[in-house]
Design a protein around this motif. Sequence first.
Motif, PDB file in Angstrom:
ATOM      1  N   ARG A 164      27.525  51.112  54.524  1.00  0.00           N
ATOM      2  CA  ARG A 164      27.464  51.907  53.304  1.00  0.00           C
ATOM      3  C   ARG A 164      27.100  50.952  52.159  1.00  0.00           C
ATOM      4  NH1 ARG A 164      32.151  52.867  55.416  1.00  0.00           N
ATOM      5  NH2 ARG A 164      33.443  52.267  53.644  1.00  0.00           N
ATOM      6  N   PHE A 165      25.830  50.946  51.794  1.00  0.00           N
ATOM      7  CA  PHE A 165      25.379  50.132  50.666  1.00  0.00           C
ATOM      8  C   PHE A 165      25.557  50.993  49.429  1.00  0.00           C
ATOM      9  CE2 PHE A 165      22.003  48.396  47.864  1.00  0.00           C
ATOM     10  CZ  PHE A 165      22.468  47.089  47.798  1.00  0.00           C
ATOM     11  N   LEU A 166      26.539  50.653  48.607  1.00  0.00           N
ATOM     12  CA  LEU A 166      26.921  51.592  47.550  1.00  0.00           C
ATOM     13  C   LEU A 166      27.446  50.889  46.313  1.00  0.00           C
ATOM     14  CD1 LEU A 166      30.309  52.049  47.286  1.00  0.00           C
ATOM     15  CD2 LEU A 166      29.953  52.944  49.564  1.00  0.00           C
ATOM     16  N   LYS A 167      27.510  51.663  45.253  1.00  0.00           N
ATOM     17  CA  LYS A 167      28.111  51.240  43.993  1.00  0.00           C
ATOM     18  C   LYS A 167      29.370  52.071  43.772  1.00  0.00           C
ATOM     19  CE  LYS A 167      26.601  48.931  40.962  1.00  0.00           C
ATOM     20  NZ  LYS A 167      25.978  49.165  39.651  1.00  0.00           N
ATOM     21  N   ASN A 168      30.455  51.392  43.440  1.00  0.00           N
ATOM     22  CA  ASN A 168      31.726  52.051  43.125  1.00  0.00           C
ATOM     23  C   ASN A 168      31.730  52.343  41.629  1.00  0.00           C
ATOM     24  OD1 ASN A 168      33.916  52.809  44.742  1.00  0.00           O
ATOM     25  ND2 ASN A 168      35.237  51.295  43.789  1.00  0.00           N
ATOM     26  N   ILE A 169      31.774  53.604  41.261  1.00  0.00           N
ATOM     27  CA  ILE A 169      31.706  54.026  39.865  1.00  0.00           C
ATOM     28  C   ILE A 169      32.960  54.818  39.529  1.00  0.00           C
ATOM     29  CG2 ILE A 169      30.367  55.375  38.170  1.00  0.00           C
ATOM     30  CD1 ILE A 169      27.938  54.984  40.091  1.00  0.00           C
ATOM     31  N   MET A 170      33.497  54.604  38.350  1.00  0.00           N
ATOM     32  CA  MET A 170      34.650  55.398  37.937  1.00  0.00           C
ATOM     33  C   MET A 170      34.280  56.878  38.043  1.00  0.00           C
ATOM     34  SD  MET A 170      37.662  54.226  36.962  1.00  0.00           S
ATOM     35  CE  MET A 170      37.452  52.758  35.955  1.00  0.00           C
ATOM     36  N   GLY A 171      35.194  57.698  38.552  1.00  0.00           N
ATOM     37  CA  GLY A 171      34.842  59.079  38.834  1.00  0.00           C
ATOM     38  C   GLY A 171      35.705  60.089  38.105  1.00  0.00           C
TER      39      GLY A 171
END
Length: 485
Positions: free
Chosen positions: A291-298
């Motif tokens: 999982r190539f991803l960015k963790n963003i406040m949600g």
Amino acid sequence: MRNHIAVDIGASSGRLVLGTIVEGRIRLQEIHRFKNGFVEKEGHCYWDIDTLFDEVIAGLKKAKAQGIDDCTLGIDTWAVDYVLLDEAGQRLHDVYAYRDDRTSQAIADVTARIPARAIYEKTGIQFQSFNTLFQLSVHDREQLRQAASILLVPDYLHYRLTGQRVNEVTNASTTQLLHLQTKDYDKDLLALLGLSRSQFPPLMQPGESLGYLSEPLRAAHDLPDCEVICVATHDTASAVLGVPARQGENWAYLSSGTWSLLGVEASRPITSEQAQEANFTNEWGAYQTFRFLKNIMGLWLIQEVQRHCGGTYSFADFVAAAEQEKPFQSFVNFDDNRFLNPHNMMEEIQRYCQETGQPVPQTPGQIARCIFDNLAILYALSVEEMEAITGNAIEVIHIVGGGAHNDLLCQLTATVSHKRVTAGPTESTALGNLVVQMIETGEVADLHEARQLIRQSFDVKEFVPAETAERAAWFREFRKYTKQT
């Protein structure tokens, strides 16, 4: 027809969901739902892990009372938080919650000893102060010395159910301790923490069986005859498995819940300097994927605003109120750590706008509008970064999870990113959990067939970008007020 139960526990709630295949479609039935949340005690934030386990048992009792005599069971939860067990299998400490601020200086301390670039090349994991690496770096040394086993939260629940101690790989990868080449815990990082490989149980892949509920549990409770399957225990990993993507399309996912996880499913990790600088992560997925991803406040942001409004607004109320407000009035970088766990989210947002000389949102509708507008910008910027790093143009963004209910945010995401967006299913995490069980039991052949089954079982909404000449101005203003380059 076989019965499968997904135990899906998030930061604010958990539930047990029954999944069956009926006439070529997946049918879901919620059996049990319960609240979750960390508590503050003596200056720290902790999870009530014993109550979570009790709720799992309560849900299984309900299943048995509803006539479910046998089933498979899979567990997924959030990542990074851990449990220390002594030789006898007893817990050594309360379970810290990742929003606890004890790790505020941990990244600087650790990277002073092993350079950040070396850590990223080893692990491929983005730098977040709450990663297990940094949590363990500040944990009490004596407790760490006494620990015979270090388990993540779903692994601990597995242990309580079956007596088996394992660490499932999709969750274990988020610790920032697994080496991408050796496929095991990195010896240099363990040495930095003063830990040994023997303190971490064997790694397990999704789809393997952990056996049946332990004899003491079955003797103490009236429960179904239940085989525990090790699913993708990181809830994001399960959510990605539940994305109704079509084979061959260039797609991204946005798992929208307490956190926003935006990324692509990849066959190999990307550990370039560009990926590191953009703070992308390479979490391990099921079936030899990453999982190539960015963790963003949600949606944590609006959850906290709701809490400080005394629960007088539903999430639908916030969306309706936001739709009446003028868009893109204030620009806020919600990925700033100040929004991780502030005392009052509304006041923190207002303070940010005051400090940056922008209009200050006052009403709940204005606050909600500010949140949704800026999340859409963060999503769009992350998609641009991801395309530049991977060299692949994204055709469609699949939004899954609770945020798929938010038509305003879905349309904003389409318009600001200038991508086609599909929204749904909202139950993607439970579905991803369930399809691993179904593949393991032979009811579904593979992940491709599982996603096809999900597509024919659940409706999704489509959103197309609205034409606007203001996108460039939104990005320019965002960068101006958030010091983004």
